[in-house]
Design an enzyme around this catalytic site. Structure first.
Site, PDB file in Angstrom:
ATOM      1  N   HIS A 219      -6.069   9.691  -0.358  1.00 45.57           N
ATOM      2  CA  HIS A 219      -6.865   9.960   0.804  1.00 45.57           C
ATOM      3  C   HIS A 219      -5.840  10.236   1.864  1.00 45.57           C
ATOM      4  CE1 HIS A 219      -4.881   5.815   0.468  1.00 45.57           C
ATOM      5  NE2 HIS A 219      -4.495   5.929   1.673  1.00 45.57           N
TER       6      HIS A 219
ATOM      7  N   ASP B 124       1.346   5.164  -0.025  1.00 43.34           N
ATOM      8  CA  ASP B 124       0.568   6.398  -0.029  1.00 43.34           C
ATOM      9  C   ASP B 124       1.371   7.368  -1.364  1.00 43.34           C
ATOM     10  OD1 ASP B 124      -1.535   6.036   1.599  1.00 43.34           O
ATOM     11  OD2 ASP B 124      -0.070   5.571   3.281  1.00 43.34           O
TER      12      ASP B 124
ATOM     13  N   ASP C 254      -7.749   1.782   2.223  1.00 42.32           N
ATOM     14  CA  ASP C 254      -7.321   2.709   3.348  1.00 42.32           C
ATOM     15  C   ASP C 254      -8.022   3.845   3.466  1.00 42.32           C
ATOM     16  OD1 ASP C 254      -5.602   3.066   5.488  1.00 42.32           O
ATOM     17  OD2 ASP C 254      -4.269   4.242   4.298  1.00 42.32           O
TER      18      ASP C 254
ATOM     19  N   HIS D 140       0.949  -1.198   0.148  1.00 43.02           N
ATOM     20  CA  HIS D 140       0.071  -0.135  -0.156  1.00 43.02           C
ATOM     21  C   HIS D 140       0.983   1.239  -0.031  1.00 43.02           C
ATOM     22  CE1 HIS D 140      -3.359   2.665   0.603  1.00 43.02           C
ATOM     23  NE2 HIS D 140      -2.760   3.142   1.842  1.00 43.02           N
TER      24      HIS D 140
HETATM   25 ZN   LIG Z   1      -2.984   5.039   2.811  1.00 43.09          ZN
END
Ligand SMILES: [Zn+2]
Ligand SMILES: *[C@@H]1O[C@H](CO)[C@@H](O)[C@H](O)[C@H]1NC(C)=O
Ligand SMILES: *[C@@H]1O[C@H](CO)[C@@H](O)[C@H](O)[C@H]1NC(C)=O
Ligand SMILES: *[C@@H]1O[C@H](CO)[C@@H](O)[C@H](O)[C@H]1NC(C)=O
Length: 457
Positions: free
Chosen positions: A422, A57, A179, A55
């Protein structure tokens, strides 16, 4: 792109030969069909679908580019460029392995730097369904703060890039919102309209998930717009442990869990205990789901910088669990598309959820994630203003020849793409990261002014 023409040439030759000798073309086409590479499930056993993932970001504690390069090591040691290097070479070593990748803005950064050799081998991984793209947006967007038009644009940007780069096999089949801090029916409706087969979530309210685990409604069909009737139903799955590995089975280099030690000539052999622990966990997870299939996410934030530490241990888990006599569990490398294929064979009527959202998200009884609806208001306002500039630029650009100022428009699109993340427009990032998004947006608007001026000239 150069590779496409290089690859097409030998394929054309083969096709011509097949035509000459009268062998049906379909057998040749089948071999090159993507998403046909699912490992078989075993009826009568619980099938644990391992989803190897990272994951990444698109900015949070560090800026998107600091995460890409792995700079500012005092904050964290992780770099997305190394993750993609490492994963792609580990996938090439063993054809059973599978990996999924999500954030197209990182993938774009990486692909730009790759030579022809790497590109050809990665294209092969994608064509064979060994590397599968999920979601495919420029980022994994927030679902509460962005304007819907900006969301559609960031998805369009990423999906078009994947299609241009990889063709049909690069097109994600499944949306992956693991997420974001709650989920909106509006976004589900957009995903359904974009043609996704389903969406998977990591975070829903703690009371909601507790009930769903008990009453086996972790998977459902969501009808985000009542007026559409059953036509608008959209498969929605909630994962057992957000998107983390089961407790005790994090094999990333920064985790403390024990590797699988299996050589009887060496000291410290733990393989039997580890296998039993894993089987118990799978059985516990499976109780929350209606079918004999369950997703086991193996990965986490910026995992797989040293992909071999994950893949070697998963290889061994699969080998030893499946070799265990009378084991109730079968473990396989899988992807969300393969998981859905397995569910579709089960002929289940899913429970439904009518049009309401998965908001607000409470991660426990004292932690409601509602502040981000309004935090960093000036940044939110700036993102909305720049969205107006983007919509205007897109309209005016149609008056210009295709390639004119395409880079300028792309800069604005990329800036808006990462801003929907996000941890961007949501406001959950560090101040210096907000500043970096703002700088990109400013540069994007400056570039777009050239498009606007040219269109009026
Ligand atoms: Zn995230
Ligand atoms: C993908 O690209 C091909 C070739 O350019 C095009 O024909 C097709 O419509 C595209 N698919 C999507 C879903 O955009
Ligand atoms: C199961 O729990 C969910 C989540 O709270 C609830 O909405 C649903 O009505 C329940 N279903 C059944 C069959 O009890
Ligand atoms: C699937 O389920 C439906 C309704 O429960 C039933 O009528 C049908 O025969 C089932 N089909 C198969 C292939 O099991």
């Amino acid at each position: 792109m150069g590779i496409t023409s290089r690859q097409r040439f030998p394929r054309l030759l083969i096709t011509l030969c097949l035509v000459t000798f009268g062998i049906p073309l379909s057998s040749q086409e089948d071999k090159t069909k993507c998403h046909q590479a699912c490992h078989p499930t075993v009826p009568g056993k619980i099938n644990a679908h391992i989803i190897a993932h990272t994951h990444d970001d698109v900015g949070w504690l560090k800026t998107v580019d600091q995460y890409y390069y792995g700079s500012k090591k005092e904050h964290s040691q992780l770099g997305v460029q190394y993750i993609l290097d490492s994963v792609t070479s580990e996938l090439a070593k063993n054809k059973d392995r599978r990996f999924v990748y999500v954030e197209t803005s990182f993938f774009w950064r990486w692909w730009e730097e790759q030579n022809e050799y790497v590109r050809v081998s990665v294209k092969e991984l994608v064509d064979q369904g060994r590397l599968e793209f999920l979601l495919g947006g420029w980022c994994m967007s927030d679902e509460a703060s962005p304007h819907y038009s900006a969301l559609i644009d960031q998805m369009t940007l990423g999906l078009k890039y994947l299609n241009d780069t990889f063709g049909e096999c690069g097109q994600p089949k499944v949306a992956w919102q693991i997420d974001p801090f709650g989920h909106s029916a509006e976004v589900a409706l957009e995903f359904a309209d974009m043609g996704f087969d389903g969406v998977f979530f990591g975070r829903i309210d703690h009371e909601d998930i507790a009930l769903r685990k008990k009453n086996k409604t972790m998977e459902m069909v969501w009808r985000p717009d009542d007026t559409l009737g059953p036509e608008g139903d959209f498969f929605t799955g909630v994962m057992y442990n957000i998107y983390d590995p089961p407790a005790g089975f994090c094999f990333d280099t920064y985790c403390d869990d024990e590797p699988i030690m299996d050589n009887p000539k060496l000291h410290g052999v733990n393989v039997n205990t580890r296998v039993s622990e894993f089987i118990e966990i799978v059985k516990k997870y499976a109780q929350a789901y209606k079918t004999n299939n369950v997703i086991i996410t193996m990965g986490g934030d910026f995992n797989y910088v040293v992909a071999s530490s994950w893949f070697k241990n998963i290889d061994k888990l699969i080998k030893y669990v499946n070799a265990k006599p009378n084991s109730e569990v079968n473990v396989l490398y899988s992807t969300p598309a393969c998981y859905l294929e397995a569910l579709n064979k089960e002929n289940i009527t899913w429970p439904s959820k009518m049009d309401d959202d998965f908001f607000p998200y409470g991660s426990d009884e004292h932690s409601y994630w509602t502040g981000y609806y309004t935090s960093r208001p000036t940044f939110k306002y700036f993102v909305y203003q720049v969205n107006v500039a983007l919509q205007m630029t897109k309209q005016l650009k149609t008056a210009l020849p295709n390639d004119t100022l395409a880079e300028e428009q792309f800069l604005l699109q990329r800036a808006m793409g990462i801003a929907q993340h996000h941890d961007a427009v949501s406001g959950t990032e560090r101040q210096h990261v907000t500043d970096d998004y703002s700088l990109y947006l400013y540069e994007g608007v400056q570039a777009a002014m050239k498009v606007i001026n040219a269109a009026y000239r």
